[in-house]
Motif scaffolding. Structure first.
Motif, short mmCIF file in Angstrom:
data_model
loop_
_atom_site.label_atom_id
_atom_site.label_comp_id
_atom_site.label_asym_id
_atom_site.label_seq_id
_atom_site.Cartn_x
_atom_site.Cartn_y
_atom_site.Cartn_z
N ARG A 267 -3.07 -0.05 -9.82
CA ARG A 267 -3.74 1.25 -9.87
C ARG A 267 -4.82 1.26 -10.94
NH1 ARG A 267 1.67 4.99 -9.56
NH2 ARG A 267 1.85 5.13 -7.27
N GLU A 268 -4.51 0.70 -12.10
CA GLU A 268 -5.48 0.66 -13.20
C GLU A 268 -6.72 -0.13 -12.81
OE1 GLU A 268 -5.71 -0.68 -17.92
OE2 GLU A 268 -3.80 -0.71 -16.85
N MET B 159 2.22 1.75 -3.47
CA MET B 159 1.20 2.28 -4.37
C MET B 159 0.93 3.76 -4.13
SD MET B 159 -1.60 -0.79 -4.95
CE MET B 159 -1.96 -1.11 -3.23
N LYS B 160 1.34 4.25 -2.96
CA LYS B 160 1.20 5.68 -2.66
C LYS B 160 2.47 6.46 -3.01
CE LYS B 160 -2.11 4.95 1.11
NZ LYS B 160 -2.34 5.02 2.57
N ASP B 161 3.40 5.78 -3.70
CA ASP B 161 4.64 6.41 -4.19
C ASP B 161 5.64 6.77 -3.10
OD1 ASP B 161 4.18 6.26 -6.93
OD2 ASP B 161 2.93 8.06 -6.91
N HIS C 127 -7.87 -0.19 -9.85
CA HIS C 127 -8.44 0.51 -8.68
C HIS C 127 -8.30 -0.29 -7.39
CE1 HIS C 127 -10.09 3.44 -11.48
NE2 HIS C 127 -10.63 2.45 -12.16
N PRO D 163 -6.06 0.18 -4.96
CA PRO D 163 -5.92 1.03 -3.77
C PRO D 163 -7.27 1.48 -3.21
CG PRO D 163 -4.30 1.67 -5.43
CD PRO D 163 -5.23 0.69 -6.08
N GLU D 164 -8.20 1.86 -4.10
CA GLU D 164 -9.53 2.29 -3.65
C GLU D 164 -10.29 1.14 -3.01
OE1 GLU D 164 -8.62 4.85 -7.33
OE2 GLU D 164 -8.15 2.87 -6.55
N VAL E 30 2.69 -2.15 -9.51
CA VAL E 30 1.95 -0.97 -9.08
C VAL E 30 1.05 -0.36 -10.15
CG1 VAL E 30 2.18 1.41 -8.25
CG2 VAL E 30 3.52 -0.42 -7.19
N PRO E 31 1.52 -0.13 -11.39
CA PRO E 31 0.64 0.47 -12.41
C PRO E 31 -0.60 -0.37 -12.70
CG PRO E 31 2.93 0.61 -13.10
CD PRO E 31 2.89 -0.30 -11.91
N GLU F 247 0.83 -1.21 0.00
CA GLU F 247 0.00 0.00 0.00
C GLU F 247 0.87 1.26 0.00
OE1 GLU F 247 -4.13 -0.43 2.07
OE2 GLU F 247 -2.66 -1.43 3.35
#
Length: 235
Positions: free
Chosen positions: A217-218, A174-176, A220, A222-223, A213-214, A171
């Motif tokens: 994110r694509e 994923m938040k950089d 979703h 993390p959400e 990670v990309p 996590e």
């Protein structure tokens, strides 16, 4: 076969094209043009007033999505009407959205007269007559969606296999957050973090964080994780 003509409403903002469709329909005794509209709003009103069997609906009317909005409105209140979309340029996204709304076919405006007549009759008699180009687009879109769903399930399954520590690290990635920042936040050594990240990569079957990670994110992820945490917090 019905003894009454098939009632067709034309919704097209180009007068010459609308006139061409009227002439084409007028030459077939099984078809009757019951009206012609030049905007999505007018098309919706005429559909309510004239109760056509088929609506030939241009996608781009007063704006690029007016035809789609009118289709949604018509089928919401008059689901028995069959809508055939008309366009000069069929994009995959627009085609799929039209079928999601309930359109039964999709025609290019420059198609020959017999193809237009056949499409109207096929729509009325519930016969499948998708143009090969359109059918191909729909297949590609469903394949894309299926691939995305499979990817979502696959990756989420892997996430459920992570330890709480690995999940926390993922996590943060994923938040950089950088590796140094993660070590500071979690009060661990670089060697410990490296071991945790390697374990995560092994479970995903990837060689680097940039491969994971990309994609997450694509999808979703993390959400989804944030929502899950919120629900667990409430409980």
């Amino acid at each position: 076969m019905s003894t009454q003509p098939i009632k067709v409403l034309i919704v097209e903002d180009e007068p010459l094209i609308a006139k061409r469709y009227q002439m084409i329909l007028g030459k077939d005794e099984e078809l009757e043009c019951v009206g012609s509209a030049s905007s999505g709003y007018e098309g919706t009103m005429l559909a309510a007033l004239n109760k056509p069997d088929i609506v030939l609906m241009d996608v781009e009317l007063e704006d690029k999505e007016a035809g789609l909005r009118a289709t949604a409105e018509i089928l919401s209140y008059m689901p028995e009407i069959k809508v055939v979309m008309l366009t000069v340029c069929e994009t995959d996204d627009t085609v799929f959205r039209a079928f999601e709304l309930g359109a039964v076919n999709y025609l290019l405006k420059n198609m020959p007269a017999d193809a237009i007549v056949e499409a109207v009759k096929d729509a009325y008699y519930d016969r499948s007559s998708l143009h090969s180009n359109i059918a191909g687009k729909i297949r590609r879109e469903f394949k894309r969606i299926r691939k995305t769903e499979d990817s979502l399930l696959h990756n989420f399954y892997i996430i459920t296999q992570l330890t709480p520590t690995e999940l926390e690290v993922l996590e943060l990635l994923m938040k950089d957050y950088t590796r140094q920042e993660i070590c500071q936040l979690r009060h661990v050594e670089q060697s410990t973090l490296k071991s945790q990240i390697n374990s995560i990569l092994k479970k995903f079957g990837k060689a680097s964080v940039q491969e994971i990670v990309p994609v997450l994110r694509e999808l979703h992820i993390p959400e989804i994780l944030a929502q899950r945490k919120g629900k667990l917090g409430v409980e």
